[in-house]
Write a protein that holds these residues in place. Structure first.
Motif, PDB file in Angstrom:
ATOM      1  N   ALA A  58       0.838  -1.210   0.000  1.00  0.00           N
ATOM      2  CA  ALA A  58       0.000   0.000   0.000  1.00  0.00           C
ATOM      3  C   ALA A  58       0.869   1.255   0.000  1.00  0.00           C
ATOM      4  CB  ALA A  58      -0.933  -0.005   1.207  1.00  0.00           C
ATOM      5  N   GLU A  59       1.930   1.266   0.793  1.00  0.00           N
ATOM      6  CA  GLU A  59       2.837   2.421   0.803  1.00  0.00           C
ATOM      7  C   GLU A  59       3.525   2.577  -0.547  1.00  0.00           C
ATOM      8  OE1 GLU A  59       5.507   2.842   4.125  1.00  0.00           O
ATOM      9  OE2 GLU A  59       3.960   2.160   5.506  1.00  0.00           O
ATOM     10  N   PHE A  60       3.920   1.460  -1.132  1.00  0.00           N
ATOM     11  CA  PHE A  60       4.544   1.482  -2.454  1.00  0.00           C
ATOM     12  C   PHE A  60       3.598   2.119  -3.473  1.00  0.00           C
ATOM     13  CE2 PHE A  60       5.131  -0.640  -6.573  1.00  0.00           C
ATOM     14  CZ  PHE A  60       6.445  -0.287  -6.846  1.00  0.00           C
ATOM     15  N   PHE A  61       2.345   1.663  -3.493  1.00  0.00           N
ATOM     16  CA  PHE A  61       1.354   2.221  -4.409  1.00  0.00           C
ATOM     17  C   PHE A  61       1.113   3.703  -4.108  1.00  0.00           C
ATOM     18  CE2 PHE A  61       0.487  -2.023  -5.706  1.00  0.00           C
ATOM     19  CZ  PHE A  61      -0.222  -1.958  -6.886  1.00  0.00           C
ATOM     20  N   GLY A  62       1.016   4.070  -2.823  1.00  0.00           N
ATOM     21  CA  GLY A  62       0.783   5.465  -2.448  1.00  0.00           C
ATOM     22  C   GLY A  62       1.871   6.389  -2.968  1.00  0.00           C
ATOM     23  N   TYR A  63       3.135   6.008  -2.754  1.00  0.00           N
ATOM     24  CA  TYR A  63       4.235   6.833  -3.251  1.00  0.00           C
ATOM     25  C   TYR A  63       4.317   6.797  -4.770  1.00  0.00           C
ATOM     26  CZ  TYR A  63       6.061   8.018   1.300  1.00  0.00           C
ATOM     27  OH  TYR A  63       6.203   8.541   2.552  1.00  0.00           O
ATOM     28  N   GLY A  64       3.995   5.656  -5.350  1.00  0.00           N
ATOM     29  CA  GLY A  64       4.003   5.548  -6.808  1.00  0.00           C
ATOM     30  C   GLY A  64       2.993   6.493  -7.447  1.00  0.00           C
ATOM     31  N   ILE A  65       1.809   6.540  -6.869  1.00  0.00           N
ATOM     32  CA  ILE A  65       0.771   7.428  -7.406  1.00  0.00           C
ATOM     33  C   ILE A  65       1.199   8.881  -7.256  1.00  0.00           C
ATOM     34  CG2 ILE A  65      -1.568   8.254  -6.956  1.00  0.00           C
ATOM     35  CD1 ILE A  65      -2.398   5.455  -7.352  1.00  0.00           C
ATOM     36  N   CYS A  66       1.817   9.212  -6.133  1.00  0.00           N
ATOM     37  CA  CYS A  66       2.327  10.589  -5.968  1.00  0.00           C
ATOM     38  C   CYS A  66       3.345  10.908  -7.048  1.00  0.00           C
ATOM     39  CB  CYS A  66       2.974  10.754  -4.597  1.00  0.00           C
ATOM     40  SG  CYS A  66       1.761  10.948  -3.329  1.00  0.00           S
ATOM     41  N   GLY A  67       4.201   9.949  -7.358  1.00  0.00           N
ATOM     42  CA  GLY A  67       5.177  10.159  -8.415  1.00  0.00           C
ATOM     43  C   GLY A  67       4.513  10.411  -9.753  1.00  0.00           C
ATOM     44  N   VAL A  68       3.452   9.661 -10.031  1.00  0.00           N
ATOM     45  CA  VAL A  68       2.710   9.846 -11.282  1.00  0.00           C
ATOM     46  C   VAL A  68       2.106  11.247 -11.335  1.00  0.00           C
ATOM     47  CG1 VAL A  68       0.640   9.102 -12.554  1.00  0.00           C
ATOM     48  CG2 VAL A  68       2.222   7.392 -11.618  1.00  0.00           C
ATOM     49  N   ILE A  69       1.494  11.675 -10.237  1.00  0.00           N
ATOM     50  CA  ILE A  69       0.863  13.009 -10.169  1.00  0.00           C
ATOM     51  C   ILE A  69       1.905  14.103 -10.346  1.00  0.00           C
ATOM     52  CG2 ILE A  69      -0.341  14.638  -8.651  1.00  0.00           C
ATOM     53  CD1 ILE A  69      -1.758  12.107  -7.445  1.00  0.00           C
ATOM     54  N   ARG A 103       4.964  13.908 -11.687  1.00  0.00           N
ATOM     55  CA  ARG A 103       5.552  13.887 -13.029  1.00  0.00           C
ATOM     56  C   ARG A 103       4.594  14.513 -14.037  1.00  0.00           C
ATOM     57  NH1 ARG A 103       6.519   8.328 -14.873  1.00  0.00           N
ATOM     58  NH2 ARG A 103       5.008   8.657 -16.500  1.00  0.00           N
ATOM     59  N   TRP A 104       3.318  14.166 -13.924  1.00  0.00           N
ATOM     60  CA  TRP A 104       2.298  14.730 -14.816  1.00  0.00           C
ATOM     61  C   TRP A 104       2.264  16.257 -14.690  1.00  0.00           C
ATOM     62  CZ3 TRP A 104      -2.584  16.843 -13.156  1.00  0.00           C
ATOM     63  CH2 TRP A 104      -3.474  17.132 -14.192  1.00  0.00           C
ATOM     64  N   ALA A 105       2.250  16.747 -13.456  1.00  0.00           N
ATOM     65  CA  ALA A 105       2.162  18.190 -13.225  1.00  0.00           C
ATOM     66  C   ALA A 105       3.411  18.919 -13.715  1.00  0.00           C
ATOM     67  CB  ALA A 105       1.934  18.472 -11.746  1.00  0.00           C
ATOM     68  N   LEU A 106       4.560  18.389 -13.361  1.00  0.00           N
ATOM     69  CA  LEU A 106       5.802  19.080 -13.702  1.00  0.00           C
ATOM     70  C   LEU A 106       6.175  18.952 -15.181  1.00  0.00           C
ATOM     71  CD1 LEU A 106       7.819  18.332 -10.459  1.00  0.00           C
ATOM     72  CD2 LEU A 106       6.639  20.447 -11.092  1.00  0.00           C
ATOM     73  N   ARG A 107       5.542  18.034 -15.876  1.00  0.00           N
ATOM     74  CA  ARG A 107       5.766  17.905 -17.329  1.00  0.00           C
ATOM     75  C   ARG A 107       4.722  18.652 -18.138  1.00  0.00           C
ATOM     76  NH1 ARG A 107       7.684  11.675 -18.358  1.00  0.00           N
ATOM     77  NH2 ARG A 107       9.721  11.894 -17.376  1.00  0.00           N
ATOM     78  N   GLY A 108       3.935  19.467 -17.482  1.00  0.00           N
ATOM     79  CA  GLY A 108       3.024  20.345 -18.208  1.00  0.00           C
ATOM     80  C   GLY A 108       1.578  19.907 -18.264  1.00  0.00           C
ATOM     81  N   MET A 109       1.216  18.834 -17.551  1.00  0.00           N
ATOM     82  CA  MET A 109      -0.178  18.367 -17.506  1.00  0.00           C
ATOM     83  C   MET A 109      -0.735  18.185 -18.918  1.00  0.00           C
ATOM     84  SD  MET A 109      -1.836  20.555 -14.407  1.00  0.00           S
ATOM     85  CE  MET A 109      -1.000  20.762 -12.845  1.00  0.00           C
ATOM     86  N   LYS A 110       0.059  17.595 -19.795  1.00  0.00           N
ATOM     87  CA  LYS A 110      -0.337  17.458 -21.199  1.00  0.00           C
ATOM     88  C   LYS A 110      -1.425  16.410 -21.405  1.00  0.00           C
ATOM     89  CE  LYS A 110       4.023  19.238 -22.741  1.00  0.00           C
ATOM     90  NZ  LYS A 110       5.396  18.920 -22.936  1.00  0.00           N
ATOM     91  N   GLU A 111      -1.393  15.352 -20.619  1.00  0.00           N
ATOM     92  CA  GLU A 111      -2.434  14.331 -20.750  1.00  0.00           C
ATOM     93  C   GLU A 111      -3.687  14.798 -20.028  1.00  0.00           C
ATOM     94  OE1 GLU A 111      -1.371  10.043 -20.645  1.00  0.00           O
ATOM     95  OE2 GLU A 111       0.494  10.843 -19.798  1.00  0.00           O
ATOM     96  N   PRO A 112      -4.850  14.545 -20.598  1.00  0.00           N
ATOM     97  CA  PRO A 112      -6.082  14.979 -19.934  1.00  0.00           C
ATOM     98  C   PRO A 112      -6.322  14.217 -18.624  1.00  0.00           C
ATOM     99  CG  PRO A 112      -6.576  13.829 -21.999  1.00  0.00           C
ATOM    100  CD  PRO A 112      -5.092  13.924 -21.897  1.00  0.00           C
ATOM    101  N   PRO A 113      -7.025  14.835 -17.677  1.00  0.00           N
ATOM    102  CA  PRO A 113      -7.297  14.187 -16.392  1.00  0.00           C
ATOM    103  C   PRO A 113      -7.915  12.794 -16.534  1.00  0.00           C
ATOM    104  CG  PRO A 113      -7.858  16.492 -16.241  1.00  0.00           C
ATOM    105  CD  PRO A 113      -7.511  16.216 -17.684  1.00  0.00           C
ATOM    106  N   LYS A 114      -8.800  12.622 -17.488  1.00  0.00           N
ATOM    107  CA  LYS A 114      -9.450  11.318 -17.661  1.00  0.00           C
ATOM    108  C   LYS A 114      -8.430  10.245 -18.038  1.00  0.00           C
ATOM    109  CE  LYS A 114     -13.577   9.178 -19.546  1.00  0.00           C
ATOM    110  NZ  LYS A 114     -13.805   8.379 -18.393  1.00  0.00           N
ATOM    111  N   ALA A 115      -7.484  10.578 -18.898  1.00  0.00           N
ATOM    112  CA  ALA A 115      -6.449   9.614 -19.300  1.00  0.00           C
ATOM    113  C   ALA A 115      -5.571   9.242 -18.106  1.00  0.00           C
ATOM    114  CB  ALA A 115      -5.599  10.189 -20.431  1.00  0.00           C
ATOM    115  N   MET A 116      -5.242  10.218 -17.280  1.00  0.00           N
ATOM    116  CA  MET A 116      -4.429   9.939 -16.087  1.00  0.00           C
ATOM    117  C   MET A 116      -5.193   9.045 -15.116  1.00  0.00           C
ATOM    118  SD  MET A 116      -1.565  11.232 -16.710  1.00  0.00           S
ATOM    119  CE  MET A 116      -0.835  10.905 -15.113  1.00  0.00           C
ATOM    120  N   THR A 117      -6.478   9.317 -14.963  1.00  0.00           N
ATOM    121  CA  THR A 117      -7.310   8.513 -14.066  1.00  0.00           C
ATOM    122  C   THR A 117      -7.396   7.084 -14.586  1.00  0.00           C
ATOM    123  OG1 THR A 117      -8.570  10.479 -13.489  1.00  0.00           O
ATOM    124  CG2 THR A 117      -9.584   8.368 -12.985  1.00  0.00           C
ATOM    125  N   GLU A 118      -7.521   6.912 -15.872  1.00  0.00           N
ATOM    126  CA  GLU A 118      -7.585   5.570 -16.460  1.00  0.00           C
ATOM    127  C   GLU A 118      -6.287   4.803 -16.224  1.00  0.00           C
ATOM    128  OE1 GLU A 118      -8.715   6.426 -20.501  1.00  0.00           O
ATOM    129  OE2 GLU A 118     -10.825   6.723 -19.928  1.00  0.00           O
TER     130      GLU A 118
END
Length: 186
Positions: A145-156, A158-173
């Motif tokens: 669970a901790e691994f997944f929690g930190y992994g998801i933070c990393g995804v968020i 990376r997405w934000a700092l790379r310009g949020m180019k992918e739409p929110p729905k694609a990230m959620t999927e």
């Protein structure tokens, strides 16, 4: 003066938060002063300091109110996809602010989201174990669970700092696919 959690205080905090967000459209967080914030929303400096110790506490308050509290509220394995979609949409709708803020104060957001995500994954894993008749391994589930929690933070992040180019729905999927893959493993 208003009591700290009164409607009056919340209104003032929102006013200060709005001023900071507006200022961060044109300037980086490190260039904005308390004076800039109070001038922007026409309140006294002492009013700011009645509600917040410094700009960082105001920034944390914004994270908590816009990202963390809505994510935490009534979260379950049934609505976690919706919660992530709301998180991504909130960030995308305030793109400039969040990109700027995360470059300044990402540790707090990572700490908040990873803690909440870890707790929710832990509950999800317990539910999956029960549904599949698998004896729960609490320590193992907590580590995963901790691994997944930190992994998801990393995804968020990376997405934000790379310009949020992918739409929110694609990230959620993508995050939903991660959940589904784990369910298959269990």
């Amino acid at each position: 003066m208003c009591q700290q959690d009164s409607p009056c205080a919340i209104k003032t905090k929102k006013k200060l938060a709005g001023a900071l967000k507006e200022l961060m459209k044109d300037a980086t967080f490190d260039k904005i002063t308390v004076s800039d914030i109070t001038e922007k929303c026409n309140v006294h400096r002492q009013t700011f300091y009645y509600h917040f110790q410094d700009r960082y506490e105001l920034l944390d308050w914004i994270f908590r109110k816009e990202i963390i509290e809505p994510f935490e509220e009534n979260i379950s394995s049934n609505n976690i996809q919706e919660k992530f979609l709301n998180l991504f949409e909130t960030m995308a709708n305030n793109k400039q602010f969040y990109q700027n803020a995360l470059q300044t104060n990402s540790e707090d957001l990572i700490r908040y989201i990873s803690k909440i995500a870890s707790e929710q994954f832990n509950e999800l894993f317990k539910t999956l174990n029960n549904e599949n008749g698998i004896k729960s391994d609490e320590i193992g589930d907590e580590i995963v669970a901790e691994f997944f929690g930190y992994g998801i933070c990393g995804v968020i992040m990376r997405w934000a700092l790379r310009g949020m180019k992918e739409p929110p729905k694609a990230m959620t999927e993508k995050i939903d696919a991660l959940f589904n893959n784990y369910k298959k493993i269990k």
